[in-house]
Enzyme design. Structure first.
Site, PDB file in Angstrom:
ATOM      1  N   THR A  27     -25.151 -59.455   3.865  1.00 45.04           N
ATOM      2  CA  THR A  27     -25.186 -58.776   5.167  1.00 45.04           C
ATOM      3  C   THR A  27     -26.617 -58.360   5.492  1.00 45.04           C
ATOM      4  O   THR A  27     -27.279 -57.727   4.673  1.00 45.04           O
ATOM      5  CB  THR A  27     -24.230 -57.568   5.121  1.00 45.04           C
ATOM      6  OG1 THR A  27     -22.899 -58.073   5.088  1.00 45.04           O
ATOM      7  CG2 THR A  27     -24.397 -56.666   6.326  1.00 45.04           C
ATOM      8  N   HIS A 176     -12.951 -63.693   3.224  1.00 46.30           N
ATOM      9  CA  HIS A 176     -13.450 -62.517   2.487  1.00 46.30           C
ATOM     10  C   HIS A 176     -12.265 -61.652   2.061  1.00 46.30           C
ATOM     11  O   HIS A 176     -11.759 -60.845   2.827  1.00 46.30           O
ATOM     12  CB  HIS A 176     -14.409 -61.730   3.382  1.00 46.30           C
ATOM     13  CG  HIS A 176     -15.264 -60.732   2.658  1.00 46.30           C
ATOM     14  ND1 HIS A 176     -14.962 -60.259   1.392  1.00 46.30           N
ATOM     15  CD2 HIS A 176     -16.424 -60.108   3.019  1.00 46.30           C
ATOM     16  CE1 HIS A 176     -15.905 -59.391   1.018  1.00 46.30           C
ATOM     17  NE2 HIS A 176     -16.799 -59.293   1.985  1.00 46.30           N
ATOM     18  N   ASN A 179     -14.260 -56.735  -1.953  1.00 49.28           N
ATOM     19  CA  ASN A 179     -15.137 -55.597  -1.616  1.00 49.28           C
ATOM     20  C   ASN A 179     -14.518 -54.518  -0.724  1.00 49.28           C
ATOM     21  O   ASN A 179     -15.227 -53.839   0.023  1.00 49.28           O
ATOM     22  CB  ASN A 179     -16.451 -56.106  -0.997  1.00 49.28           C
ATOM     23  CG  ASN A 179     -17.240 -56.919  -2.003  1.00 49.28           C
ATOM     24  OD1 ASN A 179     -16.943 -56.882  -3.193  1.00 49.28           O
ATOM     25  ND2 ASN A 179     -18.230 -57.657  -1.553  1.00 49.28           N
ATOM     26  N   TYR A 181     -12.522 -54.634   1.860  1.00 47.95           N
ATOM     27  CA  TYR A 181     -12.259 -54.876   3.288  1.00 47.95           C
ATOM     28  C   TYR A 181     -10.770 -55.191   3.490  1.00 47.95           C
ATOM     29  O   TYR A 181      -9.976 -55.088   2.555  1.00 47.95           O
ATOM     30  CB  TYR A 181     -13.216 -55.950   3.820  1.00 47.95           C
ATOM     31  CG  TYR A 181     -14.662 -55.474   3.706  1.00 47.95           C
ATOM     32  CD1 TYR A 181     -15.099 -54.368   4.447  1.00 47.95           C
ATOM     33  CD2 TYR A 181     -15.556 -56.043   2.807  1.00 47.95           C
ATOM     34  CE1 TYR A 181     -16.400 -53.874   4.310  1.00 47.95           C
ATOM     35  CE2 TYR A 181     -16.852 -55.552   2.673  1.00 47.95           C
ATOM     36  CZ  TYR A 181     -17.259 -54.468   3.424  1.00 47.95           C
ATOM     37  OH  TYR A 181     -18.533 -53.969   3.281  1.00 47.95           O
ATOM     38  N   ARG A 228     -12.869 -65.447  -1.519  1.00 43.85           N
ATOM     39  CA  ARG A 228     -13.623 -64.541  -2.392  1.00 43.85           C
ATOM     40  C   ARG A 228     -12.771 -63.333  -2.763  1.00 43.85           C
ATOM     41  O   ARG A 228     -12.133 -62.731  -1.900  1.00 43.85           O
ATOM     42  CB  ARG A 228     -14.892 -64.057  -1.684  1.00 43.85           C
ATOM     43  CG  ARG A 228     -15.878 -63.395  -2.644  1.00 43.85           C
ATOM     44  CD  ARG A 228     -17.160 -62.953  -1.947  1.00 43.85           C
ATOM     45  NE  ARG A 228     -18.292 -62.994  -2.849  1.00 43.85           N
ATOM     46  CZ  ARG A 228     -19.324 -62.161  -2.795  1.00 43.85           C
ATOM     47  NH1 ARG A 228     -19.391 -61.223  -1.866  1.00 43.85           N
ATOM     48  NH2 ARG A 228     -20.318 -62.261  -3.662  1.00 43.85           N
ATOM     49  N   ASN A 236     -16.152 -49.739  -1.605  1.00 47.45           N
ATOM     50  CA  ASN A 236     -15.429 -49.158  -0.474  1.00 47.45           C
ATOM     51  C   ASN A 236     -14.123 -48.473  -0.880  1.00 47.45           C
ATOM     52  O   ASN A 236     -13.159 -48.408  -0.112  1.00 47.45           O
ATOM     53  CB  ASN A 236     -15.209 -50.199   0.626  1.00 47.45           C
ATOM     54  CG  ASN A 236     -16.531 -50.610   1.257  1.00 47.45           C
ATOM     55  OD1 ASN A 236     -17.299 -49.739   1.674  1.00 47.45           O
ATOM     56  ND2 ASN A 236     -16.833 -51.896   1.287  1.00 47.45           N
ATOM     57  N   GLY A 317     -27.224 -63.521  -5.015  1.00 52.37           N
ATOM     58  CA  GLY A 317     -27.382 -62.822  -3.753  1.00 52.37           C
ATOM     59  C   GLY A 317     -28.785 -62.300  -3.569  1.00 52.37           C
ATOM     60  O   GLY A 317     -29.673 -62.995  -3.049  1.00 52.37           O
ATOM     61  N   ARG A 318     -29.020 -61.088  -4.029  1.00 51.42           N
ATOM     62  CA  ARG A 318     -30.305 -60.441  -3.767  1.00 51.42           C
ATOM     63  C   ARG A 318     -31.527 -61.245  -4.217  1.00 51.42           C
ATOM     64  O   ARG A 318     -32.544 -61.213  -3.526  1.00 51.42           O
ATOM     65  CB  ARG A 318     -30.290 -59.017  -4.351  1.00 51.42           C
ATOM     66  CG  ARG A 318     -29.414 -58.086  -3.511  1.00 51.42           C
ATOM     67  CD  ARG A 318     -29.121 -56.774  -4.203  1.00 51.42           C
ATOM     68  NE  ARG A 318     -28.321 -56.989  -5.402  1.00 51.42           N
ATOM     69  CZ  ARG A 318     -27.853 -56.020  -6.173  1.00 51.42           C
ATOM     70  NH1 ARG A 318     -28.115 -54.762  -5.890  1.00 51.42           N
ATOM     71  NH2 ARG A 318     -27.136 -56.306  -7.236  1.00 51.42           N
TER      72      ARG A 318
HETATM   73  C1  8OZ Z   1     -23.490 -54.661   2.224  1.00 50.70           C
HETATM   74  C2  8OZ Z   1     -23.538 -53.957   3.415  1.00 50.70           C
HETATM   75  C3  8OZ Z   1     -22.553 -54.161   4.353  1.00 50.70           C
HETATM   76  C4  8OZ Z   1     -21.534 -55.064   4.119  1.00 50.70           C
HETATM   77  C5  8OZ Z   1     -19.749 -56.878   1.336  1.00 50.70           C
HETATM   78  C6  8OZ Z   1     -19.957 -57.543   3.635  1.00 50.70           C
HETATM   79  O1  8OZ Z   1     -19.978 -56.037   0.457  1.00 50.70           O
HETATM   80  C7  8OZ Z   1     -20.394 -56.750   2.667  1.00 50.70           C
HETATM   81  C8  8OZ Z   1     -21.483 -55.767   2.919  1.00 50.70           C
HETATM   82  C9  8OZ Z   1     -22.477 -55.562   1.972  1.00 50.70           C
HETATM   83  O2  8OZ Z   1     -18.980 -57.825   1.132  1.00 50.70           O
END
Ligand code: 8OZ
Length: 366
Positions: A27, A176, A179, A181, A228, A236, A317-318
């Site tokens: 993101t 997705h 994480n 969501y 994923r 979260n 990623g990073r």
């Molecule tokens: C970092 C900041 C905002 C969203 C994820 C889509 O963790 C994200 C995300 C990561 O999958």
């Protein structure tokens, strides 16, 4: 052990990837008006096209699915056209790219929702987390529980978004399901306390993810559909009371649907790999097709896991942020550059498309 290594081609469904290194979804909060991808996104992704596979940043399937400012969507014609510039630029460099389809569920804020509506969730349970909105981090808003009659509409939004992604030129999509969501909120019983057919048992909590996956497979085909998951990540504010049994089941069902890859965040997203006991090898063995491993990999761990057949592909990623030529740096043993955390989320071209390749930095030093 086998002679597989990170830098050899790999067959993913009908695609030939040039190596086993994947750009993980990142993101970056740089979308323009109408949540169209940034004018710099085509450059950003094409700079990283030497990865065997690119996975886009998380991209909302609807306005309701947005949880942070300036993230891109895939539900309007203008967004499709913006993404087409990205896929064209990546393909011109011989890269392959999937779009990550995202609905944030309860991880959102009324200021991002249509008419200031409450974010939606499996249950009216607020997450202890913040989102970036109004140029600062704010607590998420109180969510409302989705009515069971609304769930077919969410499945339909994922289906349409998958069709839009193909129209934009993507090679496939990643659902997705990780994480914390929406789809992960349904999976995890800390967030899902429903008493209908979408809550309670492991089977019920997996229902929405599996319906979404079946719809996407039906729309664009199994070879273009990946998923994923993050079985034990507390991202979260979600947790499962029985993650191994749950994710063994989920993975068996995804295998039955025939998705082309499983992409697993091993451990706490962006944090420790050993956050909780969990046998990721069990998922890898149950899922016969491509297993993409992610989270905290470096060259040594990536090499040994691929050689030991614990993963087919490794998502970084990073490390890709400051090293657009990460594949070449890993191949040659070159040092990796750090990225600037101040330009990670939001802004323009600075800290986005101005990280040099090794060859570019050597040229400017001489
Ligand atoms: C970092 C900041 C905002 C969203 C994820 C889509 O963790 C994200 C995300 C990561 O999958």
């Amino acid at each position: 052990m086998s002679d597989q290594n990170l830098f050899t081609p790999y067959t993913l469904g009908t695609l030939t990837l040039s190596n086993r290194i994947v750009l993980a979804p990142l993101t970056r909060n740089r979308a323009g008006a109408g949540f169209v991808p940034s004018q710099f996104a085509a450059t950003y992704y094409s700079q990283r096209a030497s990865a065997g596979l690119l996975i886009s940043e998380a991209t909302q399937i609807s306005q309701q699915g947005q949880g942070y400012q300036d993230t891109p969507g895939i539900y309007t014609q203008a967004q499709i056209e913006g993404w087409r510039e990205v896929t064209t630029a990546v393909h011109a460099k011989g890269g392959k790219i999937f779009l990550q389809l995202w609905h944030v569920g309860r991880v959102s804020h009324v200021d991002l929702q249509e008419n200031g509506a409450a974010p939606v969730a499996p249950s009216a349970v607020r997450a202890a987390t913040k989102v970036f909105v109004n140029n600062r981090f704010e607590d998420v808003s109180e969510p409302r529980a989705l009515n069971i009659n609304e769930l077919p509409g969410i499945v339909a939004d994922f289906r349409q978004a998958a069709a839009n992604a193909v129209a934009a030129g993507f090679d496939g999509v990643e659902i997705h399901g990780a994480n914390g969501y929406l789809l992960d909120q349904f999976l995890k019983d800390s967030a899902n306390v429903r008493t209908d057919t979408y809550g309670g048992s492991i089977e019920n909590r997996a229902r929405l993810l599996l319906e979404v996956t079946a719809a996407v497979v039906d729309e664009i085909g199994r070879d273009r559909t990946g998923v994923r998951l993050s079985p034990v990540s507390p991202a979260n504010g979600v947790s499962s009371s029985d993650p191994q049994a749950q994710f063994d089941y989920v993975v068996d069902q995804l295998a039955a649907l025939g998705v082309v890859y499983l992409h697993v965040v091993e451990g706490a997203t962006g944090g420790p790999r050993d956050v909780a006991p969990f046998d990721f090898g069990a998922l890898r063995r149950r899922f016969k097709d491509t297993y993409i491993a992610n989270n905290g990999y470096d060259l040594d761990l990536a090499t040994s896991q691929v050689a030991a057949d614990q993963a087919d592909l490794i998502a970084f990623g990073r490390p890709f942020i400051g090293n657009p030529d990460l594949v070449e740096r890993l191949r040659s043993g070159a040092p990796l550059s750090a990225f600037n955390p101040a330009t990670l989320y939001g802004g323009g071209s600075a800290g986005y498309i101005d990280y040099p390749t090794l060859a570019e930095s050597n040229a400017s030093a001489s």
